[in-house]
Enzyme design. Structure first.
Site, PDB file in Angstrom:
ATOM      1  N   HIS A 133       0.832  -1.202   0.000  1.00  0.00           N
ATOM      2  CA  HIS A 133       0.000   0.000   0.000  1.00  0.00           C
ATOM      3  C   HIS A 133       0.865   1.249   0.000  1.00  0.00           C
ATOM      4  CE1 HIS A 133      -4.041  -1.555   0.337  1.00  0.00           C
ATOM      5  NE2 HIS A 133      -3.719  -2.336   1.355  1.00  0.00           N
ATOM      6  N   CYS A 168       0.560   1.968  -5.450  1.00  0.00           N
ATOM      7  CA  CYS A 168      -0.416   2.799  -6.152  1.00  0.00           C
ATOM      8  C   CYS A 168       0.080   4.227  -6.341  1.00  0.00           C
ATOM      9  CB  CYS A 168      -1.740   2.826  -5.379  1.00  0.00           C
ATOM     10  SG  CYS A 168      -2.613   1.245  -5.368  1.00  0.00           S
ATOM     11  N   ARG A 193       0.151   2.964 -11.270  1.00  0.00           N
ATOM     12  CA  ARG A 193       1.072   2.231 -10.412  1.00  0.00           C
ATOM     13  C   ARG A 193       2.479   2.821 -10.556  1.00  0.00           C
ATOM     14  NH1 ARG A 193      -3.124   0.866  -8.968  1.00  0.00           N
ATOM     15  NH2 ARG A 193      -4.044  -1.212  -8.783  1.00  0.00           N
TER      16      ARG A 193
END
Length: 231
Positions: free
Chosen positions: A129, A198, A207
């Site tokens: 993340h 991300c 990305r």
């Protein structure tokens, strides 16, 4: 009277909606971080206890040359390694689990199923993340060529070196985790690393990718590698 009632009702709805938004932001920014801290600490503790009880198989080829195929597959959802990235902080330490599902990425970083094992020939690919659940890759854009990414499986230290600054692409560009990613600059089989997260920071429309190669290995019994010192 009717107009006053409508205005009052709308005002109350706006206040309620605002409160819900504030609660949601607090959940995303703070509560997921608290959850992640507990989950990550638990995964790190579990890995340490497992390694003490039953150390991982030592790397049969400690030099950065093609390794023979692994004999045991990684178990889905289980911890497989610990990753350190000195560029991201002295205390940056995250467990790597097998798989990249939502439940896995709430507990740490995730190893893409089907990509190479740690230290083996191919592309050891890991997702994390950017924000929420501990923000492991919040500072991902700071990564630079030459930066070390160090991992251990409890028996061996694996030091990878990043080869280029973060590359931006779209989520459907799954070729970034190929054994030899076409846009990585690599031209043949090797022992590679891919990290993905991300972009933008609070979105997921794109990305960010970095690629690296295995630079060195050493047994855990030899002590911590020098690469763990901050750049």
């Amino acid at each position: 009277m009717t107009v006053r009632l409508v205005v009052r009702t709308l005002s109350e709805l706006c206040i309620t909606a605002g409160a819900l938004i504030v609660l949601f932001v607090a959940y995303v920014m703070y509560w997921t971080g608290i959850q992640a801290d507990d989950a990550v600490a638990g995964q790190l503790d579990t890995l340490q206890r497992e390694w003490v009880a039953a150390p991982a198989d030592p790397d049969p080829d400690p030099d950065p040359a093609p390794a023979p195929p692994a004999r045991r597959p990684y178990a889905a959802g289980r911890g497989i390694a610990v990753m350190y990235v000195p560029r991201l902080g002295d205390d940056w330490e995250w467990p790597v689990l097998q798989g990249t599902g939502t439940g896995v990425l709430k507990k740490g970083l995730g190893h893409y199923a089907g990509t190479a094992r740690l230290g083996a020939t191919g592309n050891f690919s890991v997702a994390g993340h950017r924000r929420t659940y501990g923000d492991p890759f919040k500072d991902f854009p700071r990564l630079r060529p030459g930066d070390a990414v160090v991992l251990t499986d409890g028996t061996t230290w694996f030091t990878y070196r990043i080869d280029r600054a973060p590359y931006r692409t779209v989520p459907t560009d799954v070729a970034v985790i190929d054994p030899v990613p076409r846009k990585s600059g690599f031209h043949g089989p090797g022992r590679y690393l891919t990290l993905t997260t991300c972009d933008p920071e609070w979105g997921s429309s794109h990305r960010l990718i970095v690629w690296g190669h295995l630079d060195a290995t050493q047994p855990v019994t030899a002590g911590r590698p020098q690469a763990l010192d901050r750049p």
